[in-house]
Design an enzyme around this catalytic site. Structure first.
Site, PDB file in Angstrom:
ATOM      1  N   MET A  82      41.448  45.352  38.670  1.00 38.48           N
ATOM      2  CA  MET A  82      40.353  45.891  39.004  1.00 38.48           C
ATOM      3  C   MET A  82      40.476  47.422  39.466  1.00 38.48           C
ATOM      4  SD  MET A  82      38.745  42.578  41.430  1.00 38.48           S
ATOM      5  CE  MET A  82      40.307  42.328  42.195  1.00 38.48           C
ATOM      6  N   GLY A  83      40.275  48.226  38.329  1.00 34.13           N
ATOM      7  CA  GLY A  83      40.316  49.602  38.742  1.00 34.13           C
ATOM      8  C   GLY A  83      38.958  49.879  39.354  1.00 34.13           C
ATOM      9  N   THR A  84      39.408  49.775  40.891  1.00 31.50           N
ATOM     10  CA  THR A  84      38.321  49.615  41.741  1.00 31.50           C
ATOM     11  C   THR A  84      37.595  50.783  42.636  1.00 31.50           C
ATOM     12  OG1 THR A  84      39.006  47.288  41.630  1.00 31.50           O
ATOM     13  CG2 THR A  84      37.700  47.834  43.648  1.00 31.50           C
ATOM     14  N   THR A  85      36.606  50.547  43.118  1.00 36.02           N
ATOM     15  CA  THR A  85      36.243  51.239  44.320  1.00 36.02           C
ATOM     16  C   THR A  85      35.825  50.157  45.529  1.00 36.02           C
ATOM     17  OG1 THR A  85      35.509  53.212  43.253  1.00 36.02           O
ATOM     18  CG2 THR A  85      34.919  53.052  45.521  1.00 36.02           C
TER      19      THR A  85
END
Length: 243
Positions: A21-24
């Site tokens: 989850m390349g996430t914010t």
């Protein structure tokens, strides 16, 4: 030269690798509770595996967690903590506090830090300390903060958070603020995207909200959302493809 050598090894494929989850993720305290927010893009290598995933998981009735890093790692941590907190509630006869839930997340992350890639933000409300946000980054540190950000998109957000976050925000202000924050990360970070999901937790309970991508604020010269090819074909109007 065979076909496999022309195409490269399977490990070089854009879809190789575990789900990440390349996430914010964002957690904010306001006057009366907390608001958690996250984007919805999950990737496998360079491929978007899920554009509408839910990265905010329930731990108890009053505590939720935002997940970033390896999807498998954060999901198994959430499952274990949810099980342990259920046992704790049965034994103690009262709901677990936010501090207890956060320290269970921290304990699992720290004891398995060499095997896990998990950065998490725990938020919730209890009758003892009200709304609380705890950040549990990679490695298993635990920090109580008035706001917390995490994931790949967080590097674009520090200036905005320092400039615009303020103590004593109302619930409406906090909810609008986290949507604005995540929308900026989506605009700047290629690994964040999709929709914005929020969870508001206070003495009255929990409220989940959904903000579709075409309703998010636009930043600078960001392009207006356009219908996809599938939307155009489904509408039966191929002329719309010609501009």
């Amino acid at each position: 030269m065979d076909a496999s050598s022309l195409m490269g090894s399977s490990s070089d494929a854009p879809t190789s690798g575990e789900h990440r989850m390349g996430t914010t993720i964002v957690g904010v305290c306001y006057n009366g509770g907390v608001v958690l927010a996250a984007d919805s893009r999950t990737s496998t290598g360079m491929y978007v595996a899920n554009r509408a995933s839910d990265k905010i998981s329930q731990l108890t009735d009053n505590v939720y967690v935002c997940r970033s890093g390896s999807a498998a790692d954060t999901q198994v941590i959430s499952d274990y903590v949810r099980y342990f907190l259920h046992q704790h509630t049965i034994q103690s006869g009262q709901p677990a506090t936010v501090k207890v839930a956060s320290n269970l997340v921290r304990l699992l992350a720290y004891q398995n830090k060499s095997m896990l890639q998990a950065g998490m933000i725990v938020g919730g409300w209890d009758k003892y300390e009200g709304g609380q946000i705890y950040s549990v980054p990679l490695g298993g540190t635990i920090l109580r903060q008035p706001f917390a950000i995490g994931g790949s998109g967080s590097s674009y957000l520090y200036g905005l958070m320092d400039h615009e976050w303020r103590d004593g925000m109302t619930q409406e202000e906090a909810e609008k603020f986290v949507v604005k924050v995540v929308s900026l990360a989506i605009a700047r970070d290629g690994a964040s995207g999709g929709v914005v999901r929020t969870v508001t937790i206070n003495a009255d309970g929990v409220k989940r909200s959904f903000h579709p991508g075409n309703k998010l604020p636009l930043w600078h010269e960001e392009l207006e959302p356009q219908n996809s090819l599938l939307d155009i074909l489904a509408a039966g109007n191929p002329d719309a493809m010609v501009q």
